[in-house]
Design an enzyme around this catalytic site. Structure first.
Site, PDB file in Angstrom:
ATOM      1  N   ASN A   5      29.589 -17.044 -27.401  1.00  0.00           N
ATOM      2  CA  ASN A   5      29.121 -16.583 -26.096  1.00  0.00           C
ATOM      3  C   ASN A   5      28.369 -15.269 -26.312  1.00  0.00           C
ATOM      4  O   ASN A   5      28.978 -14.215 -26.452  1.00  0.00           O
ATOM      5  CB  ASN A   5      30.339 -16.381 -25.177  1.00  0.00           C
ATOM      6  CG  ASN A   5      29.942 -15.806 -23.824  1.00  0.00           C
ATOM      7  OD1 ASN A   5      28.775 -15.812 -23.456  1.00  0.00           O
ATOM      8  ND2 ASN A   5      30.926 -15.303 -23.089  1.00  0.00           N
ATOM      9  N   LYS A   7      26.602 -13.623 -24.342  1.00  0.00           N
ATOM     10  CA  LYS A   7      26.474 -12.762 -23.149  1.00  0.00           C
ATOM     11  C   LYS A   7      25.018 -12.290 -23.031  1.00  0.00           C
ATOM     12  O   LYS A   7      24.117 -13.058 -23.339  1.00  0.00           O
ATOM     13  CB  LYS A   7      27.475 -11.608 -23.214  1.00  0.00           C
ATOM     14  CG  LYS A   7      28.893 -12.112 -23.493  1.00  0.00           C
ATOM     15  CD  LYS A   7      29.944 -11.074 -23.270  1.00  0.00           C
ATOM     16  CE  LYS A   7      31.306 -11.672 -23.588  1.00  0.00           C
ATOM     17  NZ  LYS A   7      32.412 -10.808 -23.274  1.00  0.00           N
ATOM     18  N   HIS A  93      33.669 -17.240 -15.884  1.00  0.00           N
ATOM     19  CA  HIS A  93      33.960 -16.122 -16.794  1.00  0.00           C
ATOM     20  C   HIS A  93      34.356 -14.890 -15.972  1.00  0.00           C
ATOM     21  O   HIS A  93      33.746 -14.611 -14.940  1.00  0.00           O
ATOM     22  CB  HIS A  93      32.751 -15.820 -17.686  1.00  0.00           C
ATOM     23  CG  HIS A  93      33.112 -14.936 -18.841  1.00  0.00           C
ATOM     24  ND1 HIS A  93      33.366 -13.590 -18.676  1.00  0.00           N
ATOM     25  CD2 HIS A  93      33.309 -15.207 -20.157  1.00  0.00           C
ATOM     26  CE1 HIS A  93      33.694 -13.074 -19.864  1.00  0.00           C
ATOM     27  NE2 HIS A  93      33.666 -14.037 -20.768  1.00  0.00           N
ATOM     28  N   GLU A  95      33.821 -11.828 -16.316  1.00  0.00           N
ATOM     29  CA  GLU A  95      32.771 -10.820 -16.081  1.00  0.00           C
ATOM     30  C   GLU A  95      31.935 -11.183 -14.862  1.00  0.00           C
ATOM     31  O   GLU A  95      31.506 -10.322 -14.105  1.00  0.00           O
ATOM     32  CB  GLU A  95      31.884 -10.691 -17.333  1.00  0.00           C
ATOM     33  CG  GLU A  95      32.629  -9.980 -18.455  1.00  0.00           C
ATOM     34  CD  GLU A  95      32.094 -10.267 -19.848  1.00  0.00           C
ATOM     35  OE1 GLU A  95      31.112 -11.024 -19.982  1.00  0.00           O
ATOM     36  OE2 GLU A  95      32.688  -9.739 -20.809  1.00  0.00           O
ATOM     37  N   GLU A 161      41.206 -16.670 -21.275  1.00  0.00           N
ATOM     38  CA  GLU A 161      40.755 -15.360 -21.741  1.00  0.00           C
ATOM     39  C   GLU A 161      41.463 -14.264 -20.942  1.00  0.00           C
ATOM     40  O   GLU A 161      41.045 -13.938 -19.818  1.00  0.00           O
ATOM     41  CB  GLU A 161      39.249 -15.211 -21.526  1.00  0.00           C
ATOM     42  CG  GLU A 161      38.423 -16.189 -22.307  1.00  0.00           C
ATOM     43  CD  GLU A 161      37.002 -15.676 -22.494  1.00  0.00           C
ATOM     44  OE1 GLU A 161      36.631 -15.388 -23.636  1.00  0.00           O
ATOM     45  OE2 GLU A 161      36.299 -15.523 -21.489  1.00  0.00           O
ATOM     46  N   GLY A 167      36.698  -7.913 -25.165  1.00  0.00           N
ATOM     47  CA  GLY A 167      35.936  -6.732 -25.577  1.00  0.00           C
ATOM     48  C   GLY A 167      36.786  -5.512 -25.892  1.00  0.00           C
ATOM     49  O   GLY A 167      36.264  -4.417 -26.088  1.00  0.00           O
ATOM     50  N   SER A 204      38.436 -10.850 -27.861  1.00  0.00           N
ATOM     51  CA  SER A 204      38.446 -10.023 -29.077  1.00  0.00           C
ATOM     52  C   SER A 204      38.753 -10.788 -30.363  1.00  0.00           C
ATOM     53  O   SER A 204      39.270 -10.204 -31.318  1.00  0.00           O
ATOM     54  CB  SER A 204      39.405  -8.840 -28.931  1.00  0.00           C
ATOM     55  OG  SER A 204      38.908  -7.945 -27.974  1.00  0.00           O
TER      56      SER A 204
END
Ligand code: PGA
Length: 242
Positions: A5, A7, A93, A95, A161, A167, A204
């Protein structure tokens, strides 16, 4: 499955170097387990390179817009994603849930759009640190999964996730991942959906943690953000799976 991914990262040159590198490092059977999700503007080029150089890597988009919004400036629907070589799409997701306030009603429309156009779905769920500390993980995840029941999907994978791991440089611990994956598998299995491909872990992951995570019962793949940007590191992750 190993999902890269990217991003909001990448460029034309990074794309060609990455595909060439992965093609040289992984044999065809390992490539087959790789899914590259670059920014949508690179999908077409990625698809061209993959067919020209005879790679066995699949492509996915990081987002989709609902077909029901016919007038949507900047919108991209499932048919468009398909036409540029996308086989999968990531939906839900954290985010996007957070930054664009993507709620269940919108996610449901996105799932329908994917389904209508024959795209396979990577549906992301995860708890916040606060949820975890308040022992609400199971409740929150179960709630996030409910919309899966409401739509006829093609093949789909759940990507677990934990938001606090994304991250952060810290993966969830092994026992925790195993416990949560089992709950998700039990929950989704109870929906009796034929296309359920299993549960991947994300947050991560890099080549120092991948082998241990991949050996956990119930982990069917990895959703890799930062560590997927360098092809060598991505390949090390794939190769860590014995
Ligand atoms: P990360 O991202 O590997 O950089 O933590 C994973 C993701 O958000 O998909």
């Amino acid at each position: 499955m190993f999902i890269a991914n990217w991003k909001m990262n990448g460029s034309q040159s990074m794309l060609s170097d990455w595909l060439e590198g992965v093609g040289k490092t992984l044999d065809k059977s390992l490539q087959k387990r790789c899914l590259l999700c670059p920014p949508v503007c690179f999908l077409s080029e990625a698809s061209n390179i993959i067919s020209k150089t005879n790679l066995n890597i699949s492509l996915g988009a990081q987002n989709i817009d609902p077909n029901s919004f016919s007038s949507l400036t900047g919108g991209i629907d499932g048919a468009m994603l398909k036409s540029v070589g996308s086989e999968f799409v990531i939906i839900g997701h954290s985010e996007r849930r957070e930054n664009f306030k993507e709620r269940d009603s919108l996610l449901l429309e996105k799932l329908k759009s994917a389904s209508k156009n024959g795209l396979k779905v990577i549906f992301c769920i995860g708890e916040s640190l606060e949820d975890k500390e308040e022992n609400k993980t199971s409740k929150v995840l179960k709630q996030q999964l409910q919309i899966i029941k409401k739509v006829e999907l093609n093949e789909f994978m759940i990507a677990y996730e934990p938001i606090w791991a994304i991250g952060s440089g810290e993966t969830a611990n092994i026992d925790y991942i195993e416990k949560v994956h089992k709950r998700i598998i039990d929950e989704v299995s109870s929906y009796q959906k034929e296309g359920f491909m299993g549960v991947s872990y994300g947050g991560s992951v890099d080549s120092t943690s991948s082998e241990d995570i991949l050996s956990i019962k119930g982990v069917k793949g990895l959703l890799i953000g930062g560590a997927s940007l360098q092809y060598q590191e991505f390949c090390n992750i794939v190769l860590s799976n014995h």
